[in-house]
Design an enzyme around this catalytic site. Structure first.
Site, short mmCIF file in Angstrom:
data_model
loop_
_atom_site.label_atom_id
_atom_site.label_comp_id
_atom_site.label_asym_id
_atom_site.label_seq_id
_atom_site.Cartn_x
_atom_site.Cartn_y
_atom_site.Cartn_z
N GLY A 12 -11.65 -56.32 -24.72
CA GLY A 12 -11.78 -57.14 -23.36
C GLY A 12 -11.84 -57.41 -22.14
O GLY A 12 -10.36 -58.22 -21.90
N GLY A 14 -13.24 -57.82 -18.91
CA GLY A 14 -14.48 -58.82 -17.68
C GLY A 14 -13.09 -59.87 -17.27
O GLY A 14 -11.97 -59.21 -17.75
N PHE A 15 -13.72 -60.81 -16.73
CA PHE A 15 -13.22 -61.40 -16.06
C PHE A 15 -12.57 -62.56 -17.22
O PHE A 15 -11.50 -62.70 -17.15
CB PHE A 15 -14.69 -62.65 -15.77
CG PHE A 15 -15.20 -61.70 -14.51
CD1 PHE A 15 -14.44 -62.00 -12.81
CD2 PHE A 15 -16.66 -61.84 -14.77
CE1 PHE A 15 -15.23 -61.06 -12.34
CE2 PHE A 15 -17.24 -61.43 -13.67
CZ PHE A 15 -16.93 -61.40 -12.41
N VAL A 80 -13.65 -51.11 -29.45
CA VAL A 80 -13.29 -51.77 -31.20
C VAL A 80 -14.74 -51.85 -31.55
O VAL A 80 -15.88 -51.43 -31.25
CB VAL A 80 -13.52 -53.27 -30.68
CG1 VAL A 80 -13.66 -54.30 -31.93
CG2 VAL A 80 -12.44 -53.99 -29.49
N GLU A 171 -32.19 -60.45 -7.22
CA GLU A 171 -31.27 -59.79 -6.01
C GLU A 171 -31.28 -58.18 -6.66
O GLU A 171 -31.69 -57.42 -5.08
CB GLU A 171 -29.45 -60.26 -6.64
CG GLU A 171 -29.30 -61.74 -7.03
CD GLU A 171 -27.90 -61.90 -7.12
OE1 GLU A 171 -27.30 -61.06 -7.88
OE2 GLU A 171 -26.44 -62.44 -6.76
N ASP A 301 -19.53 -64.31 -21.92
CA ASP A 301 -21.01 -64.33 -22.28
C ASP A 301 -21.22 -64.30 -23.63
O ASP A 301 -21.95 -64.68 -24.14
CB ASP A 301 -21.12 -62.87 -21.76
CG ASP A 301 -21.60 -63.03 -20.22
OD1 ASP A 301 -21.53 -63.78 -19.32
OD2 ASP A 301 -21.81 -61.75 -20.10
#
Ligand SMILES: Cc1cc2nc3c(=O)[nH]c(=O)nc-3n(C[C@H](O)[C@H](O)[C@H](O)COP(=O)(O)OP(=O)(O)OC[C@H]3O[C@@H](n4cnc5c(N)ncnc54)[C@H](O)[C@@H]3O)c2cc1C
Length: 418
Positions: A12, A14-15, A80, A171, A301
């Site tokens: 991953g 991501g962050f 994956v 948002e 997450d």
């Protein structure tokens, strides 16, 4: 394992994954980062892509670029398909299986439609860059279609229902309303605001349940000023391409349903043979490792990380993902170097959300709150800090500043194939 350096496999980009890879830059290790995309997605700004405020390249950044300077890292684009914890091996769609000495599992969460009829086929989720571009293209297409055939307007072609009264839903609803009442009013002068409704639907009794009552009230007023209609205590029962039906039986004419509610852990977690926590997240120990697997770190997450101070599970936020990924990378680097490691401690920078231009809410850990332009500035600085490079920060600042001066969203064009 017969390798000169231990292999750290980071799943991953991501962050969490990028945070881990960055902290491993100087480790005596072979770092392999795999993601199904060749870019890192900055999810907090997806709604700005969906409403034409930001270009895709301000929100998606090449993963190869991000680890370019790391002599010990390689990036592969692959999906994956399985993780074999006993064999310490990961399987992919287009790569040979890769074994690991350390695993960083940062595959994030995915949208759940809670079995809502028609949602998987017709709703517009907001979780990936393709989702944001797809929504923007769809909105633009519906306005152009209504321009050609005004009878579509009566059928609800321009109405948007946004599901979810949390930050993503609020948002998005605020940004769509600003696009509608700003640029589109000028772009399509014959269409009146009443002909293009933005309706925010929340199943619970109020919006922004994670914020204090005065911030909730502020948000409700800011949405009302932007002509967003709010329906609380309302559940979506089914969705078709042109209608949204609520559980109460009410039918909303809307050709667009944006899904900003409900996440669950990446689907791969179900095949790991471990007990999962609420929302299909993986419970981890204080060092972020999977119980019984000291070389497997679960971050971001997909992890259920218990805050050492509050004893609460930390929310699915960019800062939690970045800090947990960095902690895993740092811990692995220290273990390889034979140094002592520390448990993870989350540094809370506050909970915040944007509602629209000049309207935001911030709630700090100690209870201090901010609203309006001050809160927007705090939101901007926290989110700029999360962007992966200075170049991305510069791009976002230029786009935000440009739109603040001109009130224009230059990304409101459709670039499909011919
Ligand atoms: C619309 C939206 C708005 C948000 N706004 C905010 C905000 O304002 N502030 C805030 O702090 N947080 C916000 N968040 C939450 C924040 O973006 C997430 O907490 C954060 O992105 C989680 O990071 P991660 O690395 O755990 O997962 P992700 O960022 O989801 O990264 C997971 C990576 O794994 C890859 N992947 C997944 N499955 C596979 C597979 N099978 N094979 C290969 N690769 C795979 C994905 O491509 C992805 O790159 C928002 C989220 C969304 C969706």
């Amino acid at each position: 394992m017969n390798r000169s350096h231990p292999r750290v496999l980071v799943l991953g980009g991501g962050f969490a994954g990028v945070g881990a890879a960055h902290k491993l830059e100087h480790a005596d290790a072979e770092v392999v980062l795999v993601d199904r995309h060749d870019y890192h997605t900055f999810q907090p700004l997806l709604y700005q892509v969906a409403t034409g405020l930001l270009e895709t390249t301000a929100v998606g950044h090449s993963l190869r670029d991000l680890v370019e300077r790391h002599d010990n890292a390689a990036v592969h684009q692959a999906t994956v398909t399985a993780v074999d914890l006993d064999a310490r091996e990961v399987h992919f769609d287009v790569l040979e299986p890769i074994t690991y000495d350390y695993l960083v599992f940062g595959l994030g969460a995915q949208v759940t439609f809670f079995g809502t009829k028609g949602a998987a086929e017709h709703a517009f989720p907001m979780y990936t860059l393709p989702h944001a571009v797809h929504l923007k293209d769809h909105l633009l297409e519906r306005w152009e279609a209504a321009d050609h055939d005004p009878t579509l307007i009566e059928d609800g072609a321009l109405n948007v229902v946004v599901v979810g009264g949390g930050p993503t839903g609020v948002e998005t609803a605020g940004a769509v309303a600003e696009l509608y009442r700003g640029d589109f009013t000028k772009d399509f002068p014959t269409i009146t605001p009443e002909q293009a409704r933005v309706i925010l639907v929340e199943a619970g009794p109020e919006l922004f349940s994670m914020f204090k009552p005065k911030l909730r009230e502020y948000a409700a007023n800011a949405l009302a000023e932007r002509t967003v209609e709010v329906k609380t205590g309302a559940l979506v029962a089914s969705v078709s391409p042109t209608r949204v039906t609520l559980k109460s039986g009410e039918e909303l004419q809307a050709h667009t349903l944006v899904w900003g509610a409900g996440l669950q852990g990446n689907e791969l977690v179900k095949d790991l043979g471990i007990e999962l926590q609420r929302g299909d997240r993986i419970g981890v120990g204080a060092d972020l490792t999977l119980p019984g697997h000291p070389d497997v770190f679960v971050v971001g997450d997909v992890a259920a990380i218990t805050d050492t101070e509050t004893q609460q599970v930390l929310p699915q936020l960019g800062s939690v993902a970045l800090q947990s990924g960095e902690h895993a990378g740092e811990t692995i680097a220290r273990r390889i170097a034979g140094k002592k490691t520390k448990p993870f401690a989350y540094h809370d920078k506050g909970t915040m959300a944007m509602i629209g231009r000049g309207a935001a809410v911030v709630q700090m850990l100690g209870g201090r709150t901010m609203t309006g332009k001050k809160a927007q500035a705090a939101w901007g600085s926290v989110h700029l800090a999360l962007l992966p490079t200075n170049e991305d920060r510069a791009k976002a600042v230029v786009d935000w500043a440009g739109s603040a001066f001109t009130h224009q969203r230059s990304g409101r064009i459709t670039v499909g194939s011919e």
